[in-house]
Design a protein around this motif. Sequence first.
Motif, PDB file in Angstrom:
ATOM      1  N   TRP A  55       0.658  -1.446   0.009  1.00  3.68           N
ATOM      2  CA  TRP A  55      -0.095   0.158  -0.006  1.00  3.68           C
ATOM      3  C   TRP A  55       0.914   1.313   0.017  1.00  3.68           C
ATOM      4  O   TRP A  55       0.538   2.248  -0.612  1.00  3.68           O
ATOM      5  CB  TRP A  55      -0.910  -0.054   1.269  1.00  3.68           C
ATOM      6  CG  TRP A  55      -1.777   1.166   1.338  1.00  3.68           C
ATOM      7  CD1 TRP A  55      -2.967   1.404   0.437  1.00  3.68           C
ATOM      8  CD2 TRP A  55      -1.650   2.328   1.956  1.00  3.68           C
ATOM      9  NE1 TRP A  55      -3.732   2.608   0.894  1.00  3.68           N
ATOM     10  CE2 TRP A  55      -2.899   3.108   1.645  1.00  3.68           C
ATOM     11  CE3 TRP A  55      -0.624   2.768   3.019  1.00  3.68           C
ATOM     12  CZ2 TRP A  55      -3.076   4.401   2.631  1.00  3.68           C
ATOM     13  CZ3 TRP A  55      -0.930   3.867   3.488  1.00  3.68           C
ATOM     14  CH2 TRP A  55      -1.868   4.834   3.263  1.00  3.68           C
ATOM     15  N   VAL A  56       1.958   1.093   0.772  1.00  7.41           N
ATOM     16  CA  VAL A  56       2.705   2.403   0.963  1.00  7.41           C
ATOM     17  C   VAL A  56       3.779   2.483  -0.232  1.00  7.41           C
ATOM     18  O   VAL A  56       4.101   3.441  -0.827  1.00  7.41           O
ATOM     19  CB  VAL A  56       3.722   2.472   2.319  1.00  7.41           C
ATOM     20  CG1 VAL A  56       4.730   3.577   2.520  1.00  7.41           C
ATOM     21  CG2 VAL A  56       2.765   2.815   3.540  1.00  7.41           C
ATOM     22  N   THR A  57       4.301   1.574  -0.803  1.00  9.41           N
ATOM     23  CA  THR A  57       5.237   1.415  -1.660  1.00  9.41           C
ATOM     24  C   THR A  57       4.911   1.162  -3.220  1.00  9.41           C
ATOM     25  O   THR A  57       5.730   1.444  -4.045  1.00  9.41           O
ATOM     26  CB  THR A  57       6.535   0.488  -1.302  1.00  9.41           C
ATOM     27  OG1 THR A  57       5.893  -1.000  -1.423  1.00  9.41           O
ATOM     28  CG2 THR A  57       7.075   0.495  -0.060  1.00  9.41           C
ATOM     29  N   GLY A  58       3.589   0.569  -3.278  1.00 12.27           N
ATOM     30  CA  GLY A  58       3.154   0.468  -4.668  1.00 12.27           C
ATOM     31  C   GLY A  58       3.018  -0.793  -4.943  1.00 12.27           C
ATOM     32  O   GLY A  58       3.672  -1.689  -4.361  1.00 12.27           O
ATOM     33  N   PRO A  59       2.192  -1.216  -6.219  1.00 13.48           N
ATOM     34  CA  PRO A  59       2.311  -2.946  -6.293  1.00 13.48           C
ATOM     35  C   PRO A  59       3.505  -3.365  -6.821  1.00 13.48           C
ATOM     36  O   PRO A  59       4.326  -2.537  -7.538  1.00 13.48           O
ATOM     37  CB  PRO A  59       1.013  -2.774  -7.316  1.00 13.48           C
ATOM     38  CG  PRO A  59       1.184  -1.451  -7.968  1.00 13.48           C
ATOM     39  CD  PRO A  59       1.549  -0.505  -6.911  1.00 13.48           C
ATOM     40  N   LYS A  60       3.629  -4.531  -6.732  1.00 17.67           N
ATOM     41  CA  LYS A  60       5.028  -5.296  -7.057  1.00 17.67           C
ATOM     42  C   LYS A  60       4.631  -6.442  -8.020  1.00 17.67           C
ATOM     43  O   LYS A  60       3.367  -7.049  -7.655  1.00 17.67           O
ATOM     44  CB  LYS A  60       5.689  -5.736  -6.079  1.00 17.67           C
ATOM     45  CG  LYS A  60       6.194  -4.597  -4.889  1.00 17.67           C
ATOM     46  CD  LYS A  60       6.943  -3.707  -5.715  1.00 17.67           C
ATOM     47  CE  LYS A  60       7.543  -2.672  -4.327  1.00 17.67           C
ATOM     48  NZ  LYS A  60       6.715  -1.409  -4.335  1.00 17.67           N
ATOM     49  N   ASN A  61       5.215  -6.812  -9.157  1.00 20.67           N
ATOM     50  CA  ASN A  61       4.776  -7.958  -9.784  1.00 20.67           C
ATOM     51  C   ASN A  61       5.392  -9.159  -9.490  1.00 20.67           C
ATOM     52  O   ASN A  61       4.887 -10.484  -9.537  1.00 20.67           O
ATOM     53  CB  ASN A  61       5.407  -7.814 -11.260  1.00 20.67           C
ATOM     54  CG  ASN A  61       4.651  -6.613 -12.319  1.00 20.67           C
ATOM     55  OD1 ASN A  61       3.367  -6.347 -11.804  1.00 20.67           O
ATOM     56  ND2 ASN A  61       5.449  -5.950 -12.859  1.00 20.67           N
TER      57      ASN A  61
END
Length: 103
Positions: free
Chosen positions: A15-21
């Motif tokens: 949520w804080v750092t952004g989505p990751k694949n």
Amino acid sequence: ITGIWPFVHLASFLWVTGPKNDIWLLKTVAALITINGLTFLVSAYRREFNVPVGMLAVGSAFSLMAVDIYYATSDVIWDVYLLDAVAEAAFIAAWTIVLCRAK
């Protein structure tokens, strides 16, 4: 602390750092950051500020800072990583002072 965060609560980290694949890659990097942090804490606790530990500290911090700056300014990762770059710069400065004093 940021090294163990993905293991403790992955949802808030994302949520804080952004989505990751690639969550496996996130956890691999987090594990390496965690063991580096533990190494530095043990070194500080034992007051063993030697060149190899200093090289690991400064080299790791510089590498993470460079990645943070490059990819955040290229809009690959979220700008929140620039806060980490500031923390890494402070870590480099602190270790430089400690190593200079240890001589």
